[in-house]
Design a protein around this motif. Sequence first.
Motif, PDB file in Angstrom:
ATOM      1  N   LEU A 136       5.497   6.148  -9.765  1.00 51.46           N
ATOM      2  CA  LEU A 136       3.496   6.649  -9.975  1.00 51.46           C
ATOM      3  C   LEU A 136       3.079   5.902  -9.214  1.00 51.46           C
ATOM      4  CD1 LEU A 136       3.251   7.423 -13.394  1.00 51.46           C
ATOM      5  CD2 LEU A 136       3.453   9.701 -11.708  1.00 51.46           C
ATOM      6  N   GLU A 137       2.864   4.939  -8.840  1.00 44.13           N
ATOM      7  CA  GLU A 137       2.294   3.366  -7.984  1.00 44.13           C
ATOM      8  C   GLU A 137       3.040   4.277  -6.729  1.00 44.13           C
ATOM      9  OE1 GLU A 137       3.720  -0.151  -8.171  1.00 44.13           O
ATOM     10  OE2 GLU A 137       2.620  -0.290 -10.918  1.00 44.13           O
ATOM     11  N   LEU A 138       4.107   4.679  -6.191  1.00 46.37           N
ATOM     12  CA  LEU A 138       4.519   4.562  -4.701  1.00 46.37           C
ATOM     13  C   LEU A 138       3.983   5.736  -4.504  1.00 46.37           C
ATOM     14  CD1 LEU A 138       5.794   4.745  -1.957  1.00 46.37           C
ATOM     15  CD2 LEU A 138       8.017   5.146  -2.780  1.00 46.37           C
ATOM     16  N   GLU A 139       3.700   7.258  -5.002  1.00 49.82           N
ATOM     17  CA  GLU A 139       3.269   8.453  -5.093  1.00 49.82           C
ATOM     18  C   GLU A 139       1.617   8.518  -4.711  1.00 49.82           C
ATOM     19  OE1 GLU A 139       6.180  11.275  -6.885  1.00 49.82           O
ATOM     20  OE2 GLU A 139       4.563  10.680  -8.689  1.00 49.82           O
ATOM     21  N   THR A 140       1.232   7.011  -5.415  1.00 50.21           N
ATOM     22  CA  THR A 140      -0.144   7.449  -5.506  1.00 50.21           C
ATOM     23  C   THR A 140      -0.592   6.930  -4.180  1.00 50.21           C
ATOM     24  OG1 THR A 140      -0.606   6.406  -7.916  1.00 50.21           O
ATOM     25  CG2 THR A 140      -2.398   6.170  -6.366  1.00 50.21           C
ATOM     26  N   LEU A 141      -0.248   5.395  -3.476  1.00 50.08           N
ATOM     27  CA  LEU A 141      -0.100   5.339  -2.200  1.00 50.08           C
ATOM     28  C   LEU A 141       0.386   6.671  -0.815  1.00 50.08           C
ATOM     29  CD1 LEU A 141      -0.594   3.264   0.178  1.00 50.08           C
ATOM     30  CD2 LEU A 141       2.573   3.055  -0.576  1.00 50.08           C
ATOM     31  N   LEU A 142       1.696   7.059  -1.535  1.00 48.95           N
ATOM     32  CA  LEU A 142       1.302   8.343  -0.371  1.00 48.95           C
ATOM     33  C   LEU A 142       0.298   9.711  -0.847  1.00 48.95           C
ATOM     34  CD1 LEU A 142       5.635   8.877  -1.011  1.00 48.95           C
ATOM     35  CD2 LEU A 142       4.407   7.421   0.850  1.00 48.95           C
ATOM     36  N   ASN A 143      -0.770   9.563  -1.556  1.00 46.74           N
ATOM     37  CA  ASN A 143      -1.641  10.728  -2.309  1.00 46.74           C
ATOM     38  C   ASN A 143      -0.501  12.421  -2.085  1.00 46.74           C
ATOM     39  OD1 ASN A 143      -3.704  11.756  -2.988  1.00 46.74           O
ATOM     40  ND2 ASN A 143      -4.598  11.810  -0.535  1.00 46.74           N
ATOM     41  N   CYS A 144       0.385  11.533  -2.628  1.00 42.55           N
ATOM     42  CA  CYS A 144       1.807  13.410  -2.979  1.00 42.55           C
ATOM     43  C   CYS A 144       2.289  12.784  -3.879  1.00 42.55           C
ATOM     44  CB  CYS A 144       1.557  13.576  -1.354  1.00 42.55           C
ATOM     45  SG  CYS A 144       3.112  12.842  -0.572  1.00 42.55           S
ATOM     46  N   GLY A 182       9.841  -2.819   0.315  1.00 36.74           N
ATOM     47  CA  GLY A 182      10.790  -1.931  -0.098  1.00 36.74           C
ATOM     48  C   GLY A 182      10.025  -0.976   0.625  1.00 36.74           C
ATOM     49  N   LEU A 183      10.173   0.659   0.428  1.00 36.58           N
ATOM     50  CA  LEU A 183       9.542   1.557   0.421  1.00 36.58           C
ATOM     51  C   LEU A 183       8.183   1.679   0.528  1.00 36.58           C
ATOM     52  CD1 LEU A 183      11.497   4.587  -1.139  1.00 36.58           C
ATOM     53  CD2 LEU A 183      11.372   4.348   0.744  1.00 36.58           C
ATOM     54  N   GLN A 184       7.103   0.874  -1.087  1.00 34.63           N
ATOM     55  CA  GLN A 184       6.254   0.804  -0.062  1.00 34.63           C
ATOM     56  C   GLN A 184       5.868  -0.126   0.737  1.00 34.63           C
ATOM     57  OE1 GLN A 184       4.225   0.504  -4.116  1.00 34.63           O
ATOM     58  NE2 GLN A 184       1.915  -0.198  -2.944  1.00 34.63           N
ATOM     59  N   GLU A 185       6.026  -1.039   0.984  1.00 34.32           N
ATOM     60  CA  GLU A 185       5.474  -1.927   2.150  1.00 34.32           C
ATOM     61  C   GLU A 185       5.900  -1.533   2.939  1.00 34.32           C
ATOM     62  OE1 GLU A 185       5.848  -4.220  -1.783  1.00 34.32           O
ATOM     63  OE2 GLU A 185       7.548  -2.743  -1.063  1.00 34.32           O
ATOM     64  N   GLN A 186       7.323  -0.708   3.618  1.00 34.21           N
ATOM     65  CA  GLN A 186       7.248  -0.279   4.709  1.00 34.21           C
ATOM     66  C   GLN A 186       7.006   0.490   5.433  1.00 34.21           C
ATOM     67  OE1 GLN A 186      11.961   0.189   6.271  1.00 34.21           O
ATOM     68  NE2 GLN A 186      10.886   2.579   5.427  1.00 34.21           N
ATOM     69  N   TYR A 187       5.829   1.257   4.071  1.00 33.97           N
ATOM     70  CA  TYR A 187       5.835   2.662   4.651  1.00 33.97           C
ATOM     71  C   TYR A 187       3.987   1.627   5.051  1.00 33.97           C
ATOM     72  CZ  TYR A 187       2.462   6.794   4.144  1.00 33.97           C
ATOM     73  OH  TYR A 187       1.491   7.751   4.376  1.00 33.97           O
ATOM     74  N   GLU A 188       3.380   1.671   4.421  1.00 33.59           N
ATOM     75  CA  GLU A 188       2.437   0.174   4.211  1.00 33.59           C
ATOM     76  C   GLU A 188       2.325  -0.501   6.167  1.00 33.59           C
ATOM     77  OE1 GLU A 188       1.708  -2.062   0.635  1.00 33.59           O
ATOM     78  OE2 GLU A 188       0.357  -0.790   0.456  1.00 33.59           O
ATOM     79  N   TYR A 189       3.584  -1.005   6.579  1.00 36.02           N
ATOM     80  CA  TYR A 189       3.207  -1.612   7.274  1.00 36.02           C
ATOM     81  C   TYR A 189       3.218  -0.234   8.664  1.00 36.02           C
ATOM     82  CZ  TYR A 189       4.932  -4.385  11.370  1.00 36.02           C
ATOM     83  OH  TYR A 189       5.403  -4.606  12.757  1.00 36.02           O
ATOM     84  N   MET A 190       4.087   0.956   8.432  1.00 38.19           N
ATOM     85  CA  MET A 190       4.568   1.674   9.630  1.00 38.19           C
ATOM     86  C   MET A 190       3.148   2.289   9.396  1.00 38.19           C
ATOM     87  SD  MET A 190       8.112   2.877   9.084  1.00 38.19           S
ATOM     88  CE  MET A 190       8.302   3.775  10.607  1.00 38.19           C
TER      89      MET A 190
END
Length: 184
Positions: free
Chosen positions: A18-26, A88-96
């Motif tokens: 859910l934290e990842l989905e919140t970051l992704l806004n979907c 992980g996924l969250q950190e990589q997404y934020e970086y990219m």
Amino acid sequence: MQFTLHPSDHLPSENRILELETLLNCRLPASYRQFLKSYNAPSISPLSGSKVDGDASIAIFAKPSDGYEAEWWFVRFTPLCSAVNDWGLQEQYEYMTEDRETHLPDLLAFGDNCGGVKFHLCLRGKEAGGVYMAGDRYTRCLSEGRIPMLSDYVRICEDFNTFLESLRWVRYDRAGLAIVEPPL
């Protein structure tokens, strides 16, 4: 599938997803969400009794458009959580997505080939759920100084489950590519 997925020792909780989905806004596509809950970043091995030897690797064979077939090595999945580090996924997404000039926020990189090629899951729009990778058009777009669009990526599969079903054990030998475990 011609292989076995071995779950990570560190499976994410529902709250972590859910934290990842919140970051992704979907919300993540259901098939990928279930994959994270069941495996996170699994190791991959051949099915027992298969003819795969130590020189084989996993690859995906895809046909992104009529008249064009290709194969891409796929080496590893990116974990949502890991005990080794916090990357992980969250950190990589934020970086990219810090650099919106080179990466679309609608794409989540879920794995790679250990050679710079990332495999992405489309999160939004009519192509949501599709699996993409950055190919020649993406590279050309960057060299021309353009901001990439989804059409600059190569669509590999219509969804994550199709991606998993497309993975095959392969090896290169002197004669070229040999499929060790053919599709079902």
